[in-house]
Design a protein around this motif. Structure first.
Motif, PDB file in Angstrom:
ATOM      1  N   MET A  26       0.827  -1.198   0.000  1.00 38.57           N
ATOM      2  CA  MET A  26       0.000   0.000   0.000  1.00 38.57           C
ATOM      3  C   MET A  26       0.866   1.255   0.000  1.00 38.57           C
ATOM      4  SD  MET A  26      -3.109   1.071   2.512  1.00 38.57           S
ATOM      5  CE  MET A  26      -2.099   1.422   3.921  1.00 38.57           C
ATOM      6  N   SER A  27       2.023   1.194   0.623  1.00 36.82           N
ATOM      7  CA  SER A  27       2.909   2.359   0.683  1.00 36.82           C
ATOM      8  C   SER A  27       3.354   2.811  -0.706  1.00 36.82           C
ATOM      9  CB  SER A  27       4.123   2.064   1.560  1.00 36.82           C
ATOM     10  OG  SER A  27       4.845   0.960   1.048  1.00 36.82           O
ATOM     11  N   TYR A  28       3.392   1.903  -1.662  1.00 39.90           N
ATOM     12  CA  TYR A  28       3.784   2.258  -3.029  1.00 39.90           C
ATOM     13  C   TYR A  28       2.782   3.254  -3.624  1.00 39.90           C
ATOM     14  CZ  TYR A  28       4.674   1.883  -8.018  1.00 39.90           C
ATOM     15  OH  TYR A  28       4.934   2.176  -9.325  1.00 39.90           O
ATOM     16  N   GLY A  29       1.516   2.926  -3.555  1.00 47.67           N
ATOM     17  CA  GLY A  29       0.489   3.829  -4.073  1.00 47.67           C
ATOM     18  C   GLY A  29       0.414   5.121  -3.281  1.00 47.67           C
ATOM     19  N   TYR A  30       0.603   5.019  -1.986  1.00 41.97           N
ATOM     20  CA  TYR A  30       0.584   6.188  -1.107  1.00 41.97           C
ATOM     21  C   TYR A  30       1.712   7.153  -1.484  1.00 41.97           C
ATOM     22  CZ  TYR A  30      -0.158   8.470   3.468  1.00 41.97           C
ATOM     23  OH  TYR A  30      -0.445   9.345   4.480  1.00 41.97           O
ATOM     24  N   GLN A  31       2.912   6.596  -1.714  1.00 40.14           N
ATOM     25  CA  GLN A  31       4.039   7.427  -2.112  1.00 40.14           C
ATOM     26  C   GLN A  31       3.792   8.050  -3.477  1.00 40.14           C
ATOM     27  OE1 GLN A  31       7.896   5.726  -1.559  1.00 40.14           O
ATOM     28  NE2 GLN A  31       8.936   7.324  -2.720  1.00 40.14           N
ATOM     29  N   ARG A  32       3.241   7.284  -4.391  1.00 40.06           N
ATOM     30  CA  ARG A  32       2.946   7.815  -5.726  1.00 40.06           C
ATOM     31  C   ARG A  32       1.930   8.954  -5.659  1.00 40.06           C
ATOM     32  NH1 ARG A  32       5.071   5.187 -10.428  1.00 40.06           N
ATOM     33  NH2 ARG A  32       3.806   6.812 -11.320  1.00 40.06           N
ATOM     34  N   ALA A  33       0.957   8.841  -4.765  1.00 39.96           N
ATOM     35  CA  ALA A  33      -0.037   9.900  -4.614  1.00 39.96           C
ATOM     36  C   ALA A  33       0.625  11.196  -4.141  1.00 39.96           C
ATOM     37  CB  ALA A  33      -1.123   9.464  -3.634  1.00 39.96           C
ATOM     38  N   PHE A  34       1.525  11.110  -3.164  1.00 37.84           N
ATOM     39  CA  PHE A  34       2.222  12.315  -2.699  1.00 37.84           C
ATOM     40  C   PHE A  34       3.155  12.859  -3.764  1.00 37.84           C
ATOM     41  CE2 PHE A  34       0.701  11.049   1.443  1.00 37.84           C
ATOM     42  CZ  PHE A  34       0.346  12.270   1.972  1.00 37.84           C
ATOM     43  N   SER A  35       3.823  11.979  -4.476  1.00 34.27           N
ATOM     44  CA  SER A  35       4.693  12.416  -5.558  1.00 34.27           C
ATOM     45  C   SER A  35       3.889  13.194  -6.602  1.00 34.27           C
ATOM     46  CB  SER A  35       5.354  11.194  -6.203  1.00 34.27           C
ATOM     47  OG  SER A  35       6.091  11.569  -7.338  1.00 34.27           O
ATOM     48  N   THR A  36       2.734  12.679  -6.960  1.00 38.57           N
ATOM     49  CA  THR A  36       1.872  13.334  -7.953  1.00 38.57           C
ATOM     50  C   THR A  36       1.368  14.680  -7.440  1.00 38.57           C
ATOM     51  OG1 THR A  36       1.205  11.187  -8.840  1.00 38.57           O
ATOM     52  CG2 THR A  36      -0.239  13.069  -9.320  1.00 38.57           C
ATOM     53  N   ALA A  37       0.943  14.724  -6.191  1.00 35.76           N
ATOM     54  CA  ALA A  37       0.433  15.972  -5.617  1.00 35.76           C
ATOM     55  C   ALA A  37       1.529  17.036  -5.570  1.00 35.76           C
ATOM     56  CB  ALA A  37      -0.125  15.718  -4.224  1.00 35.76           C
ATOM     57  N   PHE A  38       2.718  16.664  -5.099  1.00 32.67           N
ATOM     58  CA  PHE A  38       3.807  17.631  -5.031  1.00 32.67           C
ATOM     59  C   PHE A  38       4.251  18.069  -6.420  1.00 32.67           C
ATOM     60  CE2 PHE A  38       4.820  15.839  -0.661  1.00 32.67           C
ATOM     61  CZ  PHE A  38       4.316  16.950   0.007  1.00 32.67           C
ATOM     62  N   LYS A  39       4.251  17.148  -7.376  1.00 37.87           N
ATOM     63  CA  LYS A  39       4.611  17.510  -8.753  1.00 37.87           C
ATOM     64  C   LYS A  39       3.624  18.531  -9.310  1.00 37.87           C
ATOM     65  CE  LYS A  39       5.557  15.543 -13.330  1.00 37.87           C
ATOM     66  NZ  LYS A  39       5.227  16.782 -13.962  1.00 37.87           N
ATOM     67  N   ALA A  40       2.342  18.346  -9.040  1.00 40.75           N
ATOM     68  CA  ALA A  40       1.332  19.295  -9.514  1.00 40.75           C
ATOM     69  C   ALA A  40       1.578  20.686  -8.919  1.00 40.75           C
ATOM     70  CB  ALA A  40      -0.064  18.802  -9.153  1.00 40.75           C
ATOM     71  N   ILE A  41       1.957  20.732  -7.652  1.00 41.17           N
ATOM     72  CA  ILE A  41       2.257  22.017  -7.008  1.00 41.17           C
ATOM     73  C   ILE A  41       3.513  22.629  -7.612  1.00 41.17           C
ATOM     74  CG2 ILE A  41       2.962  23.096  -4.828  1.00 41.17           C
ATOM     75  CD1 ILE A  41       1.133  20.936  -3.452  1.00 41.17           C
ATOM     76  N   LEU A  42       4.542  21.825  -7.780  1.00 44.23           N
ATOM     77  CA  LEU A  42       5.797  22.315  -8.351  1.00 44.23           C
ATOM     78  C   LEU A  42       5.631  22.802  -9.790  1.00 44.23           C
ATOM     79  CD1 LEU A  42       8.097  19.524  -6.927  1.00 44.23           C
ATOM     80  CD2 LEU A  42       8.305  21.967  -6.380  1.00 44.23           C
ATOM     81  N   ASP A  43       4.716  22.220 -10.532  1.00 48.83           N
ATOM     82  CA  ASP A  43       4.509  22.573 -11.939  1.00 48.83           C
ATOM     83  C   ASP A  43       3.620  23.797 -12.145  1.00 48.83           C
ATOM     84  OD1 ASP A  43       6.138  20.485 -12.663  1.00 48.83           O
ATOM     85  OD2 ASP A  43       4.501  19.149 -13.280  1.00 48.83           O
ATOM     86  N   ARG A  44       2.994  24.297 -11.084  1.00 51.68           N
ATOM     87  CA  ARG A  44       2.145  25.493 -11.210  1.00 51.68           C
ATOM     88  C   ARG A  44       3.014  26.679 -11.599  1.00 51.68           C
ATOM     89  NH1 ARG A  44      -3.521  25.645  -9.888  1.00 51.68           N
ATOM     90  NH2 ARG A  44      -2.953  27.818  -9.957  1.00 51.68           N
ATOM     91  N   GLU A  45       2.666  27.369 -12.675  1.00 49.86           N
ATOM     92  CA  GLU A  45       3.503  28.455 -13.174  1.00 49.86           C
ATOM     93  C   GLU A  45       3.547  29.665 -12.245  1.00 49.86           C
ATOM     94  OE1 GLU A  45       2.874  29.615 -17.201  1.00 49.86           O
ATOM     95  OE2 GLU A  45       2.691  27.531 -17.857  1.00 49.86           O
ATOM     96  N   ASN A  46       2.414  30.092 -11.757  1.00 51.60           N
ATOM     97  CA  ASN A  46       2.374  31.336 -10.997  1.00 51.60           C
ATOM     98  C   ASN A  46       2.208  31.142  -9.492  1.00 51.60           C
ATOM     99  OD1 ASN A  46       2.649  32.960 -13.310  1.00 51.60           O
ATOM    100  ND2 ASN A  46       0.496  32.621 -13.780  1.00 51.60           N
ATOM    101  N   PHE A  47       2.340  29.937  -9.027  1.00 51.66           N
ATOM    102  CA  PHE A  47       2.169  29.693  -7.590  1.00 51.66           C
ATOM    103  C   PHE A  47       3.452  30.061  -6.857  1.00 51.66           C
ATOM    104  CE2 PHE A  47       2.432  26.847  -3.845  1.00 51.66           C
ATOM    105  CZ  PHE A  47       1.357  27.380  -3.141  1.00 51.66           C
TER     106      PHE A  47
END
Length: 142
Positions: A26-47
């Motif tokens: 389960m930790s694999y999917g959990y880690q992937r979810a956080f990775s995806t969430a942080f990537k979305a934040i990092l990719d925001r242009e004007n944030f």
């Protein structure tokens, strides 16, 4: 239940007995979810804000689900973060550290409110009546 099932003795792992299907904890999917969430934040242009992460809160039931026996908090030397709780804490903090490192280059700030150890010390039961049926007595006097 079919070829894939969630066994009662190990809730941190989903077993799938289908040929050519890889079993992941389960930790694999959990880690992937956080990775995806942080990537979305990092990719925001004007944030340019601050991102706060509140760490994982471990389950606090001593004898199975919804058993409320303990009335006083644990002392810090009486409990350790282990098993499925540790399996969820580590990937979350690992991905947080990756986001902090990547965010420095673009001026993004990440802060952690690491409440995991404090939540591990809480007694069984629940701090309030919210989230339960009115007739359920889930609070205990200390």
């Amino acid at each position: 239940m079919g070829a894939c099932e969630l066994p009662m003795f190990n809730p941190s792992h989903f077993f799938c007995n289908i040929k050519n299907i890889t079993d992941y904890p389960m930790s694999y999917g959990y880690q992937r979810a956080f990775s995806t969430a942080f990537k979305a934040i990092l990719d925001r242009e004007n944030f340019k804000g601050v991102t706060y992460l509140r760490s994982f809160a471990p389950s606090h039931f001593q004898v199975g689900e919804w058993n409320c026996l303990r009335k006083k908090p644990w002392r810090s030397n009486e409990v350790i973060l282990e098993s499925s709780n540790l399996d969820l804490y580590i990937p979350q903090m690992k991905e947080f550290k990756v986001a902090v490192r990547k965010g420095k280059g673009s001026g993004l700030r990440f802060r952690a409110m690491d409440t995991t150890h404090a939540m591990l010390l809480r007694p069984e039961g629940h701090p309030s009546r919210y989230g339960h049926w009115p007739e359920e007595n889930v609070t205990h006097p200390v």
